[in-house]
Write a protein that holds these residues in place. Sequence first.
Motif, mmCIF file in Angstrom:
data_model
loop_
_atom_site.group_PDB
_atom_site.id
_atom_site.type_symbol
_atom_site.label_atom_id
_atom_site.label_comp_id
_atom_site.label_asym_id
_atom_site.label_seq_id
_atom_site.Cartn_x
_atom_site.Cartn_y
_atom_site.Cartn_z
ATOM 1 N N TYR A 114 0.840 -1.198 0.000
ATOM 2 C CA TYR A 114 0.000 0.000 0.000
ATOM 3 C C TYR A 114 0.872 1.244 0.000
ATOM 4 N N ARG A 115 1.858 1.254 0.899
ATOM 5 C CA ARG A 115 2.729 2.422 0.984
ATOM 6 C C ARG A 115 4.071 2.002 1.582
ATOM 7 N N ILE A 116 5.129 2.612 1.074
ATOM 8 C CA ILE A 116 6.464 2.376 1.622
ATOM 9 C C ILE A 116 6.935 3.632 2.327
ATOM 10 N N TYR A 117 7.386 3.480 3.529
ATOM 11 C CA TYR A 117 7.907 4.603 4.295
ATOM 12 C C TYR A 117 9.409 4.687 4.111
ATOM 13 N N THR A 118 10.167 4.666 5.172
ATOM 14 C CA THR A 118 11.617 4.789 5.040
ATOM 15 C C THR A 118 12.215 3.590 4.307
ATOM 16 N N MET A 119 13.116 3.876 3.388
ATOM 17 C CA MET A 119 13.878 2.850 2.690
ATOM 18 C C MET A 119 15.353 3.133 2.944
ATOM 19 N N LEU B 137 24.082 1.000 9.332
ATOM 20 C CA LEU B 137 23.389 1.848 8.373
ATOM 21 C C LEU B 137 24.395 2.524 7.456
ATOM 22 N N VAL B 138 24.090 2.495 6.164
ATOM 23 C CA VAL B 138 24.853 3.269 5.192
ATOM 24 C C VAL B 138 24.122 4.582 4.937
ATOM 25 N N VAL B 139 22.848 4.466 4.590
ATOM 26 C CA VAL B 139 22.027 5.648 4.348
ATOM 27 C C VAL B 139 20.571 5.215 4.296
ATOM 28 N N ASP B 140 19.684 6.088 4.754
ATOM 29 C CA ASP B 140 18.274 5.835 4.526
ATOM 30 C C ASP B 140 17.600 7.097 4.024
ATOM 31 N N ILE B 141 16.376 6.912 3.513
ATOM 32 C CA ILE B 141 15.640 8.027 2.923
ATOM 33 C C ILE B 141 14.174 7.879 3.291
ATOM 34 N N SER B 142 13.607 8.956 3.782
ATOM 35 C CA SER B 142 12.206 8.931 4.180
ATOM 36 C C SER B 142 11.310 9.071 2.953
ATOM 37 N N ARG B 143 10.036 8.859 3.184
ATOM 38 C CA ARG B 143 9.087 9.017 2.086
ATOM 39 C C ARG B 143 9.107 10.452 1.572
ATOM 40 N N GLY B 144 9.397 11.392 2.437
ATOM 41 C CA GLY B 144 9.448 12.793 2.036
ATOM 42 C C GLY B 144 10.762 13.201 1.406
ATOM 43 N N GLY B 145 11.733 12.271 1.386
ATOM 44 C CA GLY B 145 13.004 12.568 0.729
ATOM 45 C C GLY B 145 14.137 12.965 1.666
ATOM 46 N N SER B 146 13.883 13.001 2.953
ATOM 47 C CA SER B 146 14.967 13.321 3.884
ATOM 48 C C SER B 146 15.932 12.151 3.964
ATOM 49 N N THR B 147 17.213 12.463 3.962
ATOM 50 C CA THR B 147 18.225 11.413 3.969
ATOM 51 C C THR B 147 19.073 11.469 5.240
ATOM 52 N N ASN B 148 19.639 10.325 5.543
ATOM 53 C CA ASN B 148 20.482 10.183 6.733
ATOM 54 C C ASN B 148 21.661 9.311 6.342
ATOM 55 N N TYR B 149 22.815 9.938 6.145
ATOM 56 C CA TYR B 149 24.004 9.229 5.679
ATOM 57 C C TYR B 149 24.947 8.924 6.839
ATOM 58 N N ASP C 87 28.657 8.701 8.237
ATOM 59 C CA ASP C 87 29.798 9.559 7.931
ATOM 60 C C ASP C 87 30.660 8.966 6.822
ATOM 61 N N SER C 88 30.783 7.652 6.807
ATOM 62 C CA SER C 88 31.629 6.986 5.818
ATOM 63 C C SER C 88 31.083 7.110 4.403
ATOM 64 N N ALA C 89 29.786 7.406 4.287
ATOM 65 C CA ALA C 89 29.140 7.470 2.982
ATOM 66 C C ALA C 89 28.973 8.898 2.463
ATOM 67 N N LYS C 90 29.081 9.859 3.330
ATOM 68 C CA LYS C 90 28.855 11.250 2.938
ATOM 69 C C LYS C 90 29.839 11.688 1.862
ATOM 70 N N GLY C 91 29.289 12.297 0.819
ATOM 71 C CA GLY C 91 30.119 12.806 -0.257
ATOM 72 C C GLY C 91 30.500 11.801 -1.309
ATOM 73 N N ARG C 92 30.275 10.522 -1.032
ATOM 74 C CA ARG C 92 30.636 9.482 -2.011
ATOM 75 C C ARG C 92 29.430 8.687 -2.498
ATOM 76 N N PHE C 93 28.464 8.501 -1.638
ATOM 77 C CA PHE C 93 27.288 7.694 -1.968
ATOM 78 C C PHE C 93 26.065 8.596 -2.110
ATOM 79 N N ALA C 94 25.124 8.161 -2.922
ATOM 80 C CA ALA C 94 23.879 8.911 -3.088
ATOM 81 C C ALA C 94 22.715 7.940 -3.189
ATOM 82 N N ILE C 95 21.712 8.170 -2.364
ATOM 83 C CA ILE C 95 20.532 7.330 -2.368
ATOM 84 C C ILE C 95 19.419 8.032 -3.124
ATOM 85 N N SER C 96 18.582 7.255 -3.773
ATOM 86 C CA SER C 96 17.412 7.806 -4.445
ATOM 87 C C SER C 96 16.292 6.770 -4.387
#
Length: 121
Positions: free
Chosen positions: A29-34, A47-59, A61-70
Amino acid sequence: QVQLVESGGGLVQAGGSLRLSCVANGRIYRIYTMGWYRQIPGKQRELVVDISRGGSTNYADSAKGRFAISRDDAKNTVSLQMNELKPDDTAVYYCSAAVNSEGTLYSTAYWGQGTQVTVSS
Protein backbone atom coordinates in the motif's frame (compact mmCIF):
# COMPACT_ATOMS: atom_id res chain seq x y z
CA GLN A 1 3.86 -10.65 1.87
CA VAL A 2 6.53 -8.34 0.58
CA GLN A 3 9.87 -9.19 -0.96
CA LEU A 4 12.85 -6.93 -1.51
CA VAL A 5 15.10 -7.92 -4.39
CA GLU A 6 18.54 -6.35 -4.71
CA SER A 7 20.84 -6.19 -7.69
CA GLY A 8 24.04 -4.49 -8.76
CA GLY A 9 26.73 -5.80 -6.44
CA GLY A 10 30.05 -7.06 -7.69
CA LEU A 11 33.79 -6.60 -7.77
CA VAL A 12 35.32 -3.21 -8.47
CA GLN A 13 38.71 -1.63 -8.08
CA ALA A 14 39.34 1.09 -5.52
CA GLY A 15 38.17 4.43 -6.87
CA GLY A 16 35.51 2.85 -9.01
CA SER A 17 31.74 3.03 -8.85
CA LEU A 18 28.81 0.68 -8.42
CA ARG A 19 25.08 1.19 -8.40
CA LEU A 20 22.85 -0.97 -6.25
CA SER A 21 19.13 -1.24 -6.87
CA CYS A 22 16.31 -2.73 -4.85
CA VAL A 23 12.70 -3.30 -5.84
CA ALA A 24 9.90 -4.11 -3.45
CA ASN A 25 7.33 -6.59 -4.70
CA GLY A 26 4.06 -7.73 -3.18
CA ARG A 27 0.81 -6.32 -1.90
CA ILE A 28 2.14 -2.89 -1.06
CA TYR A 29 0.00 0.00 0.00
CA ARG A 30 2.73 2.42 0.98
CA ILE A 31 6.46 2.38 1.62
CA TYR A 32 7.91 4.60 4.30
CA THR A 33 11.62 4.79 5.04
CA MET A 34 13.88 2.85 2.69
CA GLY A 35 17.56 2.34 3.20
CA TRP A 36 20.79 0.50 2.67
CA TYR A 37 22.79 -1.27 5.34
CA ARG A 38 26.00 -3.25 5.14
CA GLN A 39 27.60 -6.00 7.12
CA ILE A 40 31.10 -7.38 7.33
CA PRO A 41 31.52 -10.92 8.70
CA GLY A 42 31.84 -10.84 12.46
CA LYS A 43 30.47 -7.33 12.76
CA GLN A 44 27.06 -5.81 13.30
CA ARG A 45 24.98 -4.63 10.40
CA GLU A 46 25.37 -0.87 10.05
CA LEU A 47 23.39 1.85 8.37
CA VAL A 48 24.85 3.27 5.19
CA VAL A 49 22.03 5.65 4.35
CA ASP A 50 18.27 5.83 4.53
CA ILE A 51 15.64 8.03 2.92
CA SER A 52 12.21 8.93 4.18
CA ARG A 53 9.09 9.02 2.09
CA GLY A 54 9.45 12.79 2.04
CA GLY A 55 13.00 12.57 0.73
CA SER A 56 14.97 13.32 3.88
CA THR A 57 18.23 11.41 3.97
CA ASN A 58 20.48 10.18 6.73
CA TYR A 59 24.00 9.23 5.68
CA ALA A 60 26.64 7.47 7.69
CA ASP A 61 29.80 9.56 7.93
CA SER A 62 31.63 6.99 5.82
CA ALA A 63 29.14 7.47 2.98
CA LYS A 64 28.85 11.25 2.94
CA GLY A 65 30.12 12.81 -0.26
CA ARG A 66 30.64 9.48 -2.01
CA PHE A 67 27.29 7.69 -1.97
CA ALA A 68 23.88 8.91 -3.09
CA ILE A 69 20.53 7.33 -2.37
CA SER A 70 17.41 7.81 -4.44
CA ARG A 71 13.94 6.32 -4.52
CA ASP A 72 11.12 6.02 -7.00
CA ASP A 73 7.82 5.49 -5.22
CA ALA A 74 5.98 4.84 -8.48
CA LYS A 75 8.20 1.81 -9.05
CA ASN A 76 8.78 0.88 -5.38
CA THR A 77 12.51 1.07 -5.86
CA VAL A 78 15.48 2.46 -4.01
CA SER A 79 18.96 2.83 -5.45
CA LEU A 80 22.40 3.52 -4.09
CA GLN A 81 25.05 5.10 -6.28
CA MET A 82 28.46 4.44 -4.78
CA ASN A 83 31.44 6.40 -6.05
CA GLU A 84 35.09 6.58 -5.02
CA LEU A 85 34.82 3.12 -3.53
CA LYS A 86 37.41 2.01 -1.02
CA PRO A 87 38.46 -1.47 0.16
CA ASP A 88 36.80 -0.62 3.50
CA ASP A 89 33.46 -0.51 1.65
CA THR A 90 33.69 -4.25 1.05
CA ALA A 91 30.64 -5.85 2.65
CA VAL A 92 27.30 -7.45 2.00
CA TYR A 93 24.81 -4.66 1.32
CA TYR A 94 21.20 -5.05 2.37
CA CYS A 95 18.17 -3.11 1.25
CA SER A 96 15.52 -2.33 3.84
CA ALA A 97 12.04 -0.88 3.70
CA ALA A 98 9.24 -0.12 6.11
CA VAL A 99 6.14 -1.23 4.26
CA ASN A 100 2.45 -0.79 4.92
CA SER A 101 0.94 -3.77 3.15
CA GLU A 102 -2.52 -3.71 1.69
CA GLY A 103 -5.16 -4.42 4.30
CA THR A 104 -2.99 -3.57 7.28
CA LEU A 105 -2.87 -0.53 9.53
CA TYR A 106 0.80 -0.81 10.46
CA SER A 107 4.17 -0.97 8.74
CA THR A 108 6.59 -3.86 8.86
CA ALA A 109 10.33 -3.79 8.26
CA TYR A 110 11.54 -5.96 5.41
CA TRP A 111 15.04 -6.88 4.29
CA GLY A 112 16.53 -7.96 1.02
CA GLN A 113 18.71 -11.03 0.68
CA GLY A 114 21.91 -9.01 0.44
CA THR A 115 24.34 -8.36 -2.38
CA GLN A 116 28.11 -8.63 -2.11
CA VAL A 117 30.25 -5.61 -2.87
CA THR A 118 33.98 -6.23 -3.05
CA VAL A 119 36.45 -3.41 -3.58
CA SER A 120 39.99 -4.44 -4.46
CA SER A 121 43.00 -2.30 -3.70
